[in-house]
Design a protein around this motif. Structure first.
Motif, mmCIF file in Angstrom:
data_model
loop_
_atom_site.group_PDB
_atom_site.id
_atom_site.type_symbol
_atom_site.label_atom_id
_atom_site.label_comp_id
_atom_site.label_asym_id
_atom_site.label_seq_id
_atom_site.Cartn_x
_atom_site.Cartn_y
_atom_site.Cartn_z
ATOM 1 N N GLU A 239 0.988 -1.193 -0.491
ATOM 2 C CA GLU A 239 0.034 0.424 -0.124
ATOM 3 C C GLU A 239 0.573 1.009 -0.031
ATOM 4 O O GLU A 239 0.548 2.547 -0.751
ATOM 5 C CB GLU A 239 -1.089 0.131 1.727
ATOM 6 N N ILE A 240 2.147 1.180 0.885
ATOM 7 C CA ILE A 240 2.668 2.275 0.717
ATOM 8 C C ILE A 240 3.928 2.580 -0.703
ATOM 9 O O ILE A 240 3.577 4.129 -0.968
ATOM 10 C CB ILE A 240 3.507 2.422 2.064
ATOM 11 N N SER A 241 4.210 1.465 -0.625
ATOM 12 C CA SER A 241 4.689 1.515 -2.471
ATOM 13 C C SER A 241 4.331 2.259 -3.509
ATOM 14 O O SER A 241 4.574 2.733 -4.301
ATOM 15 C CB SER A 241 5.823 -0.160 -2.272
ATOM 16 N N ALA A 242 2.802 2.220 -3.083
ATOM 17 C CA ALA A 242 2.350 2.537 -4.749
ATOM 18 C C ALA A 242 2.270 4.031 -4.483
ATOM 19 O O ALA A 242 2.481 4.723 -4.359
ATOM 20 C CB ALA A 242 0.123 2.647 -4.838
ATOM 21 N N PRO A 243 2.604 3.980 -5.915
ATOM 22 C CA PRO A 243 2.639 5.235 -6.874
ATOM 23 C C PRO A 243 1.866 5.666 -7.067
ATOM 24 O O PRO A 243 0.101 5.509 -6.635
ATOM 25 C CB PRO A 243 3.828 5.023 -8.391
ATOM 26 N N THR A 244 1.947 7.114 -6.683
ATOM 27 C CA THR A 244 0.866 9.021 -6.960
ATOM 28 C C THR A 244 0.165 7.812 -7.985
ATOM 29 O O THR A 244 -0.033 7.992 -9.218
ATOM 30 C CB THR A 244 1.204 9.720 -7.229
ATOM 31 N N GLY A 245 -1.268 7.791 -8.511
ATOM 32 C CA GLY A 245 -2.058 7.429 -8.889
ATOM 33 C C GLY A 245 -2.200 5.669 -9.366
ATOM 34 O O GLY A 245 -3.618 5.586 -10.459
ATOM 35 N N TRP A 246 -1.473 4.924 -8.097
ATOM 36 C CA TRP A 246 -1.393 3.899 -8.921
ATOM 37 C C TRP A 246 -2.111 3.025 -7.246
ATOM 38 O O TRP A 246 -2.634 3.730 -6.061
ATOM 39 C CB TRP A 246 -0.233 2.741 -8.975
ATOM 40 N N ARG A 247 -2.822 1.566 -7.419
ATOM 41 C CA ARG A 247 -3.113 1.313 -6.410
ATOM 42 C C ARG A 247 -3.331 -0.689 -5.856
ATOM 43 O O ARG A 247 -3.225 -0.350 -7.348
ATOM 44 C CB ARG A 247 -5.276 1.968 -6.210
ATOM 45 N N LEU A 248 -3.960 -1.370 -5.625
ATOM 46 C CA LEU A 248 -3.643 -2.740 -5.226
ATOM 47 C C LEU A 248 -5.542 -2.932 -6.458
ATOM 48 O O LEU A 248 -6.228 -2.277 -6.063
ATOM 49 C CB LEU A 248 -3.511 -3.439 -4.212
ATOM 50 N N PRO A 249 -5.148 -3.725 -6.793
ATOM 51 C CA PRO A 249 -6.167 -4.117 -8.124
ATOM 52 C C PRO A 249 -7.522 -4.766 -6.873
ATOM 53 O O PRO A 249 -6.937 -6.015 -5.984
ATOM 54 C CB PRO A 249 -5.929 -5.343 -9.021
ATOM 55 N N THR A 250 -8.675 -4.710 -7.299
ATOM 56 C CA THR A 250 -9.881 -5.838 -6.137
ATOM 57 C C THR A 250 -9.844 -6.987 -6.910
ATOM 58 O O THR A 250 -8.675 -7.605 -7.559
ATOM 59 C CB THR A 250 -11.715 -4.921 -6.200
#
Length: 187
Positions: A85-96
């Protein structure tokens, strides 16, 4: 004995002291400063560059969601849920889990062993790196790929697993301290 060890250590270290510090890690020709605006011209389907470490990721858009087609390599190759979660680049996220299911079905993962593998399958690198359990160590290396999915629980997180050389997948839950591969998506 200690004098001999000290002399050997000095003999080894002395030549290293003569090396220029900037050349020890990388040569000036190799170093390229990146900034967040490196992706200003990026569009889905292009290669996206993480300006923080220079790693490049090919991307593909499916159902209005842009996917990185290879595992993210941030803090390490495998991360705990919090690190992911912390490493996600700005605008990116983990998929559902639902997004993973849609993607895998579209890329040929189904219960029909006679199904022809669609072209989309070859756009993704489903790596079989297993995962690291905090108590049991590495599990499933070169056998199964494990990927984090979005979760709302602080102690138990969801994942999806993809066995090596099989067109099937399963959902599961595990401690957030386990370490597994990360793929990011962008809306």
């Amino acid at each position: 004995m200690k004098i001999r060890q000290t002399l050997l250590a000095l003999a080894f270290i002395t030549p290293l002291l003569a090396l220029p510090i900037d050349g020890l890690l990388n040569s000036p020709e190799e170093f390229v400063a990146l900034s967040p605006d490196i992706n200003d011209e990026w569009t889905p389907g292009d290669t996206w560059v993480d300006w923080r470490n220079g790693m490049a990721y090919s991307t593909v858009e499916f159902d209005d969601v842009v996917w990185m087609t290879a595992n993210f390599k941030g803090i390490s190759k495998q991360m705990s849920y919090q690190e992911a979660e912390i490493s996600a680049p700005t605008g990116w996220r983990l998929p559902t889990s639902e997004e993973w299911s849609k993607l895998l079905k579209r890329t040929g993962f189904s219960s029909d062993p006679n199904q022809i593998i669609p072209e989309e399958y070859y756009l993704f690198n489903f790596e079989s790196d297993g995962y690291e359990d905090p108590l049991m160590g590495m599990i499933g290396r070169n056998q199964v790929g494990f990927y984090w999915t979005q979760s709302s629980d602080n102690e138990i997180a969801s994942y999806i697993s993809v066995p090596n050389r099989e067109l099937r997948y399963t959902h599961g839950k595990i401690s957030t301290t386990a370490k597994m591969a990360v793929r990011y998506v962008k809306d």
